[in-house]
Design a protein around this motif. Structure first.
Motif, PDB file in Angstrom:
ATOM      1  N   GLY A  67       7.633  -8.522  -4.820  1.00 47.56           N
ATOM      2  CA  GLY A  67       7.629  -7.791  -6.083  1.00 47.56           C
ATOM      3  C   GLY A  67       7.925  -6.308  -5.874  1.00 47.56           C
ATOM      4  O   GLY A  67       8.674  -5.689  -6.637  1.00 47.56           O
ATOM      5  N   VAL A  68       7.347  -5.741  -4.815  1.00 52.42           N
ATOM      6  CA  VAL A  68       7.575  -4.323  -4.490  1.00 52.42           C
ATOM      7  C   VAL A  68       9.045  -4.090  -4.137  1.00 52.42           C
ATOM      8  O   VAL A  68       9.650  -3.088  -4.544  1.00 52.42           O
ATOM      9  N   ILE A  69       9.643  -5.030  -3.392  1.00 52.44           N
ATOM     10  CA  ILE A  69      11.061  -4.895  -3.020  1.00 52.44           C
ATOM     11  C   ILE A  69      11.944  -4.948  -4.274  1.00 52.44           C
ATOM     12  O   ILE A  69      12.872  -4.132  -4.418  1.00 52.44           O
TER      13      ILE A  69
ATOM     14  N   ASN B 136       0.828  -1.215   0.000  1.00 53.40           N
ATOM     15  CA  ASN B 136       0.000   0.000   0.000  1.00 53.40           C
ATOM     16  C   ASN B 136       0.860   1.263   0.000  1.00 53.40           C
ATOM     17  O   ASN B 136       0.481   2.283  -0.568  1.00 53.40           O
ATOM     18  N   THR B 137       2.021   1.193   0.650  1.00 51.78           N
ATOM     19  CA  THR B 137       2.883   2.372   0.760  1.00 51.78           C
ATOM     20  C   THR B 137       3.670   2.629  -0.526  1.00 51.78           C
ATOM     21  O   THR B 137       3.704   3.751  -1.031  1.00 51.78           O
ATOM     22  N   LEU B 138       4.313   1.575  -1.049  1.00 55.43           N
ATOM     23  CA  LEU B 138       5.202   1.765  -2.202  1.00 55.43           C
ATOM     24  C   LEU B 138       4.686   1.112  -3.486  1.00 55.43           C
ATOM     25  O   LEU B 138       5.266   1.335  -4.542  1.00 55.43           O
TER      26      LEU B 138
ATOM     27  N   TRP C 204       1.811  -7.663 -12.547  1.00 58.49           N
ATOM     28  CA  TRP C 204       2.697  -8.707 -12.024  1.00 58.49           C
ATOM     29  C   TRP C 204       1.926 -10.005 -11.794  1.00 58.49           C
ATOM     30  O   TRP C 204       2.409 -11.089 -12.140  1.00 58.49           O
ATOM     31  N   ASN C 205       0.740  -9.878 -11.198  1.00 56.24           N
ATOM     32  CA  ASN C 205      -0.082 -11.073 -10.928  1.00 56.24           C
ATOM     33  C   ASN C 205      -0.456 -11.788 -12.221  1.00 56.24           C
ATOM     34  O   ASN C 205      -0.453 -13.025 -12.283  1.00 56.24           O
TER      35      ASN C 205
END
Length: 871
Positions: free
Chosen positions: A78-80, A52-54, A63-64
């Motif tokens: 994935g966000v990382i 939610n943040t990044l 991506w999904n």
């Protein structure tokens, strides 16, 4: 959200910097602790979420669609990857990250390389120059030192352009370049020097992510139209949200570029009007799509139970590699096992009732998986696997407590027992201490103290696992709790108790592993899937392999074999190349002796494809367990073990189902009355193998008797019977006892025992006596003459477990053997409790340690206070 931005971004930075390599449970614990610390001075969200943040919802949806699992743990990964400054090194035993990167970067012309590729450095240089993404897969615990400048991003300016030095070459560095690294290792140990240069990420699949994937597979097979409609809606929804985002961007650009009063700018007004009309249309489409998606989701939920069940099964086999490095299974292999019941399931078992249909499918799939995994396990681990499967399924349904299951495995940990042993004459102190530890949960210590005679009967019983507990416990406790009490009193009988437990919960077929079947294993393979024999002492699969090759008309020049060792690698490579072209079989023996050549074998197997492999080609491999054996081959190959089964009944059954007895021409070639001698020598073979379990009480030296001993003895027996009018017992006894089996025996007393045992089976009485018994109890005897099927049926009706009297040993001899087997069972089961079933959380061990530490601390405090009081 704006107010909490500072704290949320701070925690997000911490997650990206520190928590990538850890499991879902540990990440959550750290995030909770960090949030508490932040709230003291820095505002942050009540329920922090990295995505939610990044995260960008539109990007996450893409991506999904590309294959990233939808659970929060995978999305955070994935966000990382998207936000990290360092290149990601993804721990990816199930291939989830590989699949996602390959699909998502496909349009950007992704290049895939391996360290074993001969031209991988040239590919790397090209990708850096032209700014195309690159995936380096299947790395080990060390990376090529030449990659260090790239990992550290040591770029510099030269001629106004960004450049980087790789080895001796200086190449232009494109800012569009992306670099991804994956490893198939389950628990790699990367040195700090490497870990600080990359962003380590744990991509081990979680139960939620796997459940969602399995649900898709099941629905696609059962309701294909439903899954197709759902997938198209997901794509449509993603496109709609993307268009809305573009419209918002267009409006902002218009507002920014407009000069003066926007109401007087006709062009801007037209752009805003058209954007509004388009946005309204897309919003309506999106609302309809979301309603349809909800209906589809509701229909899919009906199949959720089988997805949950299958997820539990996968995590039951995922941790088997902790027991033996050869027990490796990939998610793609598991998915194929899920699909197979749908392909082979008989139409008679189809039901209009969804619940009933799912029960049929669940039962069929569970047993299918059990059979496929069992063929690759050693005999000592087959009952363990059944019990692990059973307990994990019961824990998933909340029918048994995890804490109680762990107590069964460990016996609990405690300090000095403050309660006195009520009767040390029969009750060991260790048993009393364990009984006191379970008192608070479901047991009464006082009942043992007040009724020692009643409990002694259980302790003294020959079969305490079947002996009823006192009434007040018998009616209240579940089967696992009863087993815990048995563990405290008579741990030597845990083996039979586990067998009974699994039989009651899953069925009898789950404690009777299917016999070795080379034909079925062959049918499960193809030209691109190797067949792997996992060897054990005394096992020699080559004779059965040659026989099978002969049956398949692949003998002679069509079957090439080589034993690996120093200098044999190039010869093996050439044999495989020829086999792939000509459609022959190639067998590489003793792979564990060619550790340095294993990476080359892995590269060869990865290049197998239906285009370059002849349909008749097969690669057979044999190896003792080795941590250096390529994981990718193990995960996707067909693994087999060929040990003698546990127990006289299963051992006899395998002998009769194996060559040469299973061959009708051989079986019919024996005179009817002498078939008893054939049964006798098979029984003798089972006895000499089973005696090894008793350690020095069975044989002074454990010998590797195997199928070849039985095979030659049987053929010699038939030869002598057919050549002579009367059976020459002295001759066949000498050949079988002194030569075939005795040739392995080095101890004089063992040889004497062997010949004495053989006399019970090679004598005229076994032929003449209609019910010649092999044991004092008469439970085992030579069956009357009959057909091959009659003998198979007779063997199947023999007792499942045998008493020591059949070996001529005292009944107490079982105690030491059973205690050792119980110890091995519990130690191996503990190795599988690495937290896989909890999605990677490993808090159970820590919480136990905290409890012990608190217990010690409280006692230390008491002692200190007493000391102060005395002073």
């Amino acid at each position: 959200t704006y107010d909490n931005l500072t704290g949320d971004v701070l925690i997000s930075a911490g997650v990206i910097a520190y928590l990538g390599a850890f499991t879902a449970g540990f990440r959550q614990e750290c995030i909770k602790d960090w949030s508490k610390l932040c709230k003291k001075n820095i505002p942050c969200s009540e329920n922090f979420s990295l995505s939610n943040t990044l995260g960008d919802p539109i990007k996450i949806r893409a991506w999904n669609i590309a294959g990233l699992p939808t659970d929060m743990f995978s999305v955070d990964n994935g966000v990382i990857v998207d936000n990290s400054r360092r290149w990601p090194l993804m721990i990816d035993p199930q291939g989830q990250a590989n699949k996602w990167i390959k699909n998502f970067e496909k349009e950007n012309h992704l290049n895939v390389i391996k360290v074993t590729d001969t031209d991988y450095m040239r590919t790397l240089e090209n990708c850096i120059q032209f700014g195309t993404p690159l995936l380096l897969e299947n790395v080990g615990e060390e990376l090529d030192p030449s990659l260090e400048p790239l990992l550290l991003k040591q770029t510099f300016k030269q001629g106004g352009m960004d450049c980087i030095r790789l080895g001796e070459a200086i190449i232009e560095y494109s800012t569009d370049f992306k670099f991804f690294i994956t490893t198939k290792l389950r628990n790699p140990h990367y040195l700090p020097e490497l870990a600080t240069k990359v962003s380590l990420l744990n991509f081990m699949i979680t139960p939620e992510g796997l459940e969602d994937q399995l649900l898709g597979i099941v629905v696609a097979k059962e309701r294909p139209e439903l899954e197709e409609e759902r997938n198209s809606l997901i794509l449509q929804s993603a496109a709609n949200k993307k268009h809305l985002k573009e419209i918002e961007k267009k409006i902002l650009e218009t507002l920014q570029s407009s000069e003066g009063n926007i109401l007087e700018d006709e062009t801007a007004i037209m752009v805003l009007d058209s954007a509004k009309i388009m946005a309204n249309e897309i919003t309506k489409k999106q609302q309809i799509a979301e309603k349809t998606e909800l209906k589809i989701a509701e229909s899919r939920e009906g199949y959720r139970p089988i997805a949950k069940h299958s997820s539990v099964l996968f995590f039951s086999i995922a941790d088997l590699a902790n027991i033996d490095p050869m027990y490796q299974y990939s998610l793609s292999w598991f998915s194929l096992n899920i699909k197979s019941p749908f392909l082979t399931f008989s139409f008679s078992n189809k039901s209009k009732l969804l619940e009933k249909r799912l029960r049929y499918l669940t039962d069929h799939f569970t047993y299918n998986l059990y059979c496929n995994v069992c063929r690759s396990l050693f005999e000592k681990d087959k009952l363990l696997f059944s019990f692990l499967l059973c307990c994990n399924l019961l824990m998933a349904k909340n029918e048994i407590e995890r804490q109680e299951f762990m107590f069964l495995l460990t016996g609990g940990v405690g300090l000095k027992n403050k309660y006195k042993n009520p009767d040390p004459s029969w009750l060991p102190d260790k048993s009393w201490d364990e009984l006191c530890l379970i008192e608070s949960a479901f047991f009464s210590r006082n009942h043992v103290s007040e009724n020692t005679g009643e409990w002694q009967k259980i302790y003294d019983s020959k079969e305490p696992q079947s002996f009823p507990l006192p009434k007040q416990f018998s009616n209240i406790l579940n089967d696992l709790q009863k087993m815990i009490i048995l563990r405290c009193l008579r741990p030597d009988k845990i083996g039979p108790a586990v067998t009974t437990f699994v039989t009651d919960k899953l069925g009898k077929k789950f404690v009777e592993p299917p016999p070795f079947d080379l034909t079925k294993s062959y049918l499960d393979s193809n030209s691109t899937i190797p067949l792997i024999f996992v060897l054990s002492p005394g096992a020699d699969p080559m004779s059965s392999k040659y026989k099978f090759a002969n049956d398949k008309k692949m003998a002679g020049n069509k079957f090439q074999s080589i034993s690996l060792g120093q200098g044999q690698g190039p010869i093996a490579t050439k044999m495989i190349q020829e086999g792939m072209e000509e459609g022959t079989w190639v067998c590489l023996q003793n792979c564990h002796l060619a550790v340095s050549w294993m990476p080359m074998l892995e590269k060869i197997c990865e290049e197998f494809s239906s285009e370059n492999c002849h349909p008749f080609f097969r690669l057979w491999l044999t190896s003792y367990p080795s941590p250096k054996f390529p994981v990718s081959i193990l995960q996707n190959g067909v693994k087999m073990t060929n040990e003698p089964p546990t127990g006289l009944r299963l051992n006899l059954l395998q002998s009769f189902l194996s060559d040469p007895i299973s061959d009708p021409s051989f079986f019919c070639g024996c005179p009817e009355k002498e078939l008893k001698l054939l049964f006798g020598v098979c029984f003798f073979h089972a006895l000499v193998q089973e005696r090894r379990k008793f350690g020095p009480l069975g044989w002074n030296i454990p010998y590797g008797f195997n199928e070849s001993d039985l095979r030659i003895s049987i053929r010699q027996l038939q030869l002598f019977i057919n050549e002579y009018s009367h059976v020459p017992f002295e001759a066949v006894s000498y050949l079988t006892g002194e030569c075939n089996y005795g040739g392995r025996v080095t101890d004089d007393w063992d040889r004497r025992l062997l010949l004495t045992m053989l006399d019970d089976f090679y004598n005229p009485d076994i032929i003449e006596n209609p019910r010649y018994t092999f044991s004092p109890s008469g439970n085992y005897y030579a069956p009357p003459k009959g057909t091959y099927e009659d003998y198979i049926e007779f063997i199947k009706n023999l007792p499942f477990s045998q008493q020591p009297e059949i070996f001529g040993l005292h009944e107490n001899v079982d105690i030491s053997k059973d205690l050792q087997q119980t110890k091995i069972l519990f130690e191996s089961l503990l190795l599988t409790q690495g937290g896989g079933t909890q999605g990677g959380s490993s808090g159970g061990g820590d919480s136990t340690l905290y409890e012990i530490a608190e217990d010690i601390l409280s006692k230390v405090c008491c002692v200190t206070l007493m000391y102060v009081f005395v002073i």
